[in-house]
Design a protein around this motif. Structure first.
Motif, short mmCIF file in Angstrom:
data_model
loop_
_atom_site.label_atom_id
_atom_site.label_comp_id
_atom_site.label_asym_id
_atom_site.label_seq_id
_atom_site.Cartn_x
_atom_site.Cartn_y
_atom_site.Cartn_z
N ARG A 1 1.86 -5.23 -1.34
CA ARG A 1 2.64 -4.69 -0.22
C ARG A 1 1.80 -3.83 0.72
N THR A 2 1.00 -2.93 0.14
CA THR A 2 0.24 -2.00 0.99
C THR A 2 -1.14 -2.52 1.36
N TYR A 3 -1.65 -3.51 0.63
CA TYR A 3 -3.00 -4.07 0.80
C TYR A 3 -4.09 -3.10 0.35
N ASN A 4 -3.68 -2.00 -0.28
CA ASN A 4 -4.64 -1.02 -0.78
C ASN A 4 -4.88 -1.22 -2.27
N LEU A 5 -5.95 -0.62 -2.77
CA LEU A 5 -6.34 -0.72 -4.17
C LEU A 5 -5.14 -0.48 -5.10
N ASP A 6 -4.95 -1.37 -6.08
CA ASP A 6 -3.84 -1.25 -7.02
C ASP A 6 -4.26 -0.34 -8.17
N PRO A 7 -3.69 0.87 -8.25
CA PRO A 7 -4.12 1.81 -9.30
C PRO A 7 -3.94 1.25 -10.70
N LYS A 8 -2.97 0.37 -10.90
CA LYS A 8 -2.69 -0.16 -12.25
C LYS A 8 -3.84 -1.01 -12.78
N LEU A 9 -4.72 -1.45 -11.90
CA LEU A 9 -5.83 -2.32 -12.30
C LEU A 9 -7.16 -1.59 -12.43
N ILE A 10 -7.17 -0.31 -12.08
CA ILE A 10 -8.45 0.41 -12.01
C ILE A 10 -9.04 0.71 -13.38
N GLU A 11 -8.21 1.23 -14.28
CA GLU A 11 -8.75 1.78 -15.53
C GLU A 11 -9.51 0.73 -16.34
N VAL B 1 -9.90 2.17 -0.23
CA VAL B 1 -9.89 1.99 1.22
C VAL B 1 -8.47 2.20 1.72
N SER B 2 -8.30 3.07 2.70
CA SER B 2 -6.98 3.30 3.30
C SER B 2 -6.82 2.31 4.46
N LEU B 3 -6.42 1.09 4.10
CA LEU B 3 -6.50 -0.03 5.02
C LEU B 3 -5.39 -0.04 6.07
N TYR B 4 -5.76 -0.51 7.26
CA TYR B 4 -4.82 -0.73 8.37
C TYR B 4 -4.13 0.54 8.86
N GLY B 5 -4.54 1.71 8.30
CA GLY B 5 -3.98 2.97 8.80
C GLY B 5 -3.14 3.73 7.82
N GLN B 6 -2.99 3.22 6.58
CA GLN B 6 -2.17 3.88 5.56
C GLN B 6 -3.02 4.22 4.34
N CYS B 7 -2.85 5.42 3.82
CA CYS B 7 -3.61 5.85 2.65
C CYS B 7 -3.25 5.03 1.43
N ALA B 8 -4.23 4.86 0.57
CA ALA B 8 -3.99 4.28 -0.75
C ALA B 8 -3.16 5.26 -1.59
N ASP B 9 -2.77 4.84 -2.78
CA ASP B 9 -1.98 5.70 -3.67
C ASP B 9 -2.93 6.71 -4.33
N MET B 10 -3.23 7.76 -3.57
CA MET B 10 -4.31 8.65 -3.96
C MET B 10 -4.00 9.49 -5.20
N ASP B 11 -2.76 9.88 -5.41
CA ASP B 11 -2.44 10.67 -6.60
C ASP B 11 -2.75 9.88 -7.87
N ALA B 12 -2.32 8.63 -7.90
CA ALA B 12 -2.56 7.80 -9.07
C ALA B 12 -4.05 7.55 -9.27
N ILE B 13 -4.75 7.30 -8.17
CA ILE B 13 -6.20 7.04 -8.24
C ILE B 13 -6.95 8.30 -8.69
N ASN B 14 -6.58 9.45 -8.11
CA ASN B 14 -7.23 10.71 -8.48
C ASN B 14 -7.00 11.04 -9.95
N ALA B 15 -5.81 10.75 -10.45
CA ALA B 15 -5.50 11.06 -11.86
C ALA B 15 -6.40 10.24 -12.79
N ILE B 16 -6.59 8.97 -12.47
CA ILE B 16 -7.48 8.12 -13.28
C ILE B 16 -8.91 8.64 -13.21
N ALA B 17 -9.33 9.01 -12.00
CA ALA B 17 -10.70 9.51 -11.82
C ALA B 17 -10.93 10.80 -12.60
#
Length: 374
Positions: free
Chosen positions: A106-116, A129-145
């Motif tokens: 839907r968002t075209y941004n990195l899927d946090p569920k696939l990162i780990e 990448v915050s593509l097309y003008g919308q941020c990725a799901d940064m809270d979920a990504i930051n938590a994994i990081a």
């Protein structure tokens, strides 16, 4: 009709742009002049970050950030395959391996569920990448990081001015990187970019890397690049910052109107092959619509139809990075990242800028309907 109208914008700011350029021409400090410092202060305040480091492009900023973390040979950086080449290119140029993870449909941004599951002992950063003008799901990504003790570098080349849960893009991770390429939401009259961080030590390192690794004149404790932002471009950006908040509001309004018009135009269509998918904006996000991008079933037909009706379009991005010849060595062929590949075959961008009139929007949507359903 222009795909992006920079001429109307210039007419609005030309007095300020011309005056600021004239000031630079008179003082003659064309590299790292006072305007660069003034711009950095204003950008940091706007974003809500402690430090802003102006740089030569939104590509160089990615490289500077990677170098600041010491990322290089043998390391891995997780990122999206559905983006401009610069993202993966800078990871590879730093000597590291880009590790691609598929996107949210839907968002075209990195899927946090696939990162780990993509994280290994060699993983040294995540670069959403915050593509097309919308941020990725940064809270979920930051938590994994945080769980794995690795930094997050937001590639915000297209999302400067957007918000995520009340925070500005570029202030939602350890480092934010953006671009001032002329067509971006905040664009210079040439290349430019900026880095943002709250980390004092990291900011110092990035500033040194920006100027050949120099901490004082002719003293180079680290390797760097020639990554400075020209004073003339800083002057242009200062003039544009005067109207940028208003332009962000206009982009949000125009993007929402596009979606409303398109959804109304195709509301009675039942055949999925003859419908158009409008951008999905997450409830906790705003988008600055660096591109207004929709999905269609038969893109070639729509491109031809729009062109015949005098409406310019563009495609961002038809070939995901894992299918680019330069990354063939990664061994990830067709089918490796199915969502990125599917979206890459379907997306098409419509004219988008803050000065797009309602009449032009109506013309675009009418042409789109005729092109899809004709």
């Amino acid at each position: 009709m222009d795909f992006i109208d920079l001429k109307t914008q210039y007419r609005r700011v030309q007095d300020s742009v011309n005056a600021r350029i004239r000031t630079v021409l008179e003082h003659g400090q064309y590299i790292l002049g006072a305007e660069t410092v003034e711009l950095e202060n204003k950008l940091a305040e706007y974003v809500g970050a402690k430090h802003c480091i102006g740089a030569s492009s939104g590509t160089d900023t990615l490289l500077i950030a990677l170098m600041a973390y010491g990322i290089g040979q043998g390391d891995e950086v997780i990122t999206s395959p559905f983006t401009f080449i610069a993202t993966g290119e800078m990871i590879a140029l730093a000597g590291a391996k880009p590790v691609y993870v598929d996107i949210d449909a839907r968002t075209y941004n990195l899927d946090p569920k696939l990162i780990e599951k993509a994280i290994t002992p060699r993983t040294k950063a995540i670069m959403p990448v915050s593509l097309y003008g919308q941020c990725a799901d940064m809270d979920a990504i930051n938590a994994i990081a945080r769980k794995h003790g690795i930094p997050v570098i937001e590639d915000a080349a297209q999302s400067f001015g957007a918000t995520y849960k009340g925070k500005r893009s570029c202030a939602v991770s350890e480092v934010g990187s953006t671009s001032f390429f002329p067509s971006k939401p905040l664009g210079a009259y040439g290349d430019g970019g900026a880095l943002f961080t709250d980390d004092d030590a990291l900011a110092k390192v990035m500033r040194e890397i920006r100027v050949h690794g120099q901490d004082r004149r002719y003293h180079h404790p680290r390797l760097g690049i020639n990554g400075r932002l020209d004073t003339l471009q800083a002057a242009v950006l200062l003039a544009k910052m005067e109207i940028f908040p208003d332009e962000v509001e206009a982009r949000i309004r125009i993007g929402a109107r596009y979606s409303q018009l398109i959804n109304e135009a195709f509301a009675k269509e039942t055949d999925p092959a003859r419908k158009v998918v409008t951008p999905y904006i997450a409830p906790d996000c705003t988008s600055v619509y660096a591109q207004y991008t929709v999905e269609v079933a038969d893109r070639a037909k729509v491109e031809q139809g729009m062109k015949a009706r005098g409406v310019p379009t563009a495609v961002h991005y038809p070939v995901p990075l894992h299918l680019q010849p330069v990354f063939a060595n990664l061994g990830q062929g067709v089918g490796s990242f199915p969502i990125s590949e599917s979206v890459g075959n379907r997306v098409i961008s419509l004219p988008m800028h803050p000065y797009l009139t309602e009449a032009h929007q109506a013309q675009v949507v009418a042409a789109l309907k005729e092109s899809v359903q004709g």
